[in-house]
Write a protein that holds these residues in place. Sequence first.
Motif, mmCIF file in Angstrom:
data_model
loop_
_atom_site.group_PDB
_atom_site.id
_atom_site.type_symbol
_atom_site.label_atom_id
_atom_site.label_comp_id
_atom_site.label_asym_id
_atom_site.label_seq_id
_atom_site.Cartn_x
_atom_site.Cartn_y
_atom_site.Cartn_z
ATOM 1 N N PHE A 1 -10.133 4.131 15.229
ATOM 2 C CA PHE A 1 -9.622 2.968 15.257
ATOM 3 C C PHE A 1 -8.901 2.244 13.940
ATOM 4 O O PHE A 1 -7.635 1.849 14.097
ATOM 5 N N SER A 2 -9.645 2.498 12.911
ATOM 6 C CA SER A 2 -8.950 2.044 11.726
ATOM 7 C C SER A 2 -7.699 2.923 11.239
ATOM 8 O O SER A 2 -6.660 2.507 10.489
ATOM 9 N N SER A 3 -7.453 3.901 12.039
ATOM 10 C CA SER A 3 -6.349 4.896 11.787
ATOM 11 C C SER A 3 -5.309 4.691 12.348
ATOM 12 O O SER A 3 -4.011 4.520 12.244
ATOM 13 N N VAL A 4 -5.428 3.959 13.793
ATOM 14 C CA VAL A 4 -4.458 3.798 14.664
ATOM 15 C C VAL A 4 -4.066 2.092 14.763
ATOM 16 O O VAL A 4 -2.930 1.730 15.309
ATOM 17 N N ALA A 5 -4.825 1.258 14.318
ATOM 18 C CA ALA A 5 -4.772 0.059 14.536
ATOM 19 C C ALA A 5 -3.631 -0.666 13.594
ATOM 20 O O ALA A 5 -2.857 -1.392 14.415
ATOM 21 N N PRO A 6 -3.253 -0.165 12.337
ATOM 22 C CA PRO A 6 -2.097 -0.889 11.764
ATOM 23 C C PRO A 6 -0.914 -0.711 12.625
ATOM 24 O O PRO A 6 0.093 -1.364 12.504
ATOM 25 N N HIS B 1 1.391 -3.395 14.271
ATOM 26 C CA HIS B 1 3.036 -3.310 13.800
ATOM 27 C C HIS B 1 3.999 -3.401 14.772
ATOM 28 O O HIS B 1 4.776 -4.190 14.914
ATOM 29 N N ASN B 2 3.607 -2.257 15.803
ATOM 30 C CA ASN B 2 4.382 -2.064 16.990
ATOM 31 C C ASN B 2 4.643 -3.338 17.794
ATOM 32 O O ASN B 2 5.467 -3.550 18.557
ATOM 33 N N GLN B 3 3.372 -3.979 17.924
ATOM 34 C CA GLN B 3 3.238 -4.986 18.793
ATOM 35 C C GLN B 3 3.947 -6.377 18.203
ATOM 36 O O GLN B 3 4.581 -7.169 19.064
ATOM 37 N N SER B 4 3.814 -6.431 16.869
ATOM 38 C CA SER B 4 4.767 -7.440 16.205
ATOM 39 C C SER B 4 6.087 -7.322 16.296
ATOM 40 O O SER B 4 6.786 -8.257 16.531
ATOM 41 N N MET B 5 6.499 -5.896 16.233
ATOM 42 C CA MET B 5 7.953 -5.761 16.442
ATOM 43 C C MET B 5 8.352 -6.066 17.703
ATOM 44 O O MET B 5 9.675 -6.185 18.137
ATOM 45 N N ALA B 6 7.709 -5.861 18.802
ATOM 46 C CA ALA B 6 7.897 -6.026 20.196
ATOM 47 C C ALA B 6 7.597 -7.626 20.667
ATOM 48 O O ALA B 6 8.072 -8.012 21.912
ATOM 49 N N HIS B 7 7.409 -8.537 19.830
ATOM 50 C CA HIS B 7 7.088 -10.115 20.115
ATOM 51 C C HIS B 7 8.631 -10.461 20.376
ATOM 52 O O HIS B 7 9.529 -10.216 19.929
#
Length: 337
Positions: free
Chosen positions: A140-145, A149-155
Amino acid sequence: MDRCQWTDVLLEIGGGATATGSAHRSKFVVFYVHGWKHNSAPADSDLQNFTALVAKLTDAKKNSGQDVVGVFIGWPGASSPVPGLKNLTFWDRKNAADRAIAVSNVTKLLGAAANIKRRRSDPKDFITAIGHSFGARILFSSVAPVLLHNQSMAHPGGHGVYDAFYGAANLTILLNPAFEASRFSAFNSNRRIQEQYNRAQEPTLLTISTLNDYPTRFAFSAGQLLTGRWSERERTTLGNYGDYVTHTLRKTASAPQQLADARWFDQFCEKTKNERGNEETLCLTRTAQEAQPGNPFLVARTDGTILNGHNGIWKDTFQTWLIKFIEATELAQRQQK
């Protein structure tokens, strides 16, 4: 990390050193990060169980035109060979997991695999990453950032609809994860009715925790209190923090009543057979409190009849259901492209 093993893994994912263009076969890649009390020794039960899971996936994929590539990611989750002393290593191994996170090798490996997938441009390539216990903490700590980031870019930039987005892996699965609910807070803060998820959005993170997982339910909380972590989100693991739960996974006699505006992963039911050969139906169902349809970050609770205890993730009925969920996610994501 062994550079030769690293190279071998990436060559296998890429289709071999000489594979180019359309000559190579599609790849179904599954990473697994083991948890507490385990390592990568040949006799380790997690390695043996993961090998069996890869065999099941290979059988399920025999007519798909895909090669199944299983990657077991080892770290020193077992520090004592003495059975009675293993239970005393919980916090020491938590620190070892955090050291594994700090060196970022899992992030690097998943990123390299995602880049190979991007360059291959094969629509049938699919990457799944699974983590258990402290291995789920590492994963989780490896994939979360990247996911955030990708969710923010898709906002959408205002109240509206997200573009579809995913992480380095097409689907990340966390089983009985041993990390604080507070680490999930940034994801939970995006559960807002002001924005909606795209109809093309498919699951990208699935967490499943069982209620009789006593190490994460009690031992983790006690240890956090002893180290001064007093807030509920810091002393409670994700699966035991009720406010963040979005789904339940239960046995049911029949499929539940259809939810309003449900996506397929808000009500996913599959028939399995238990150890006695009797047919059972396991249903993943969105909870009544989850008001945001299509949320691709699924936090599910189950009970001991499905996942029995902290290490009960290899039960045949659950594995059958999980393989079906992975296949459904793969098909759904492919159809959206």
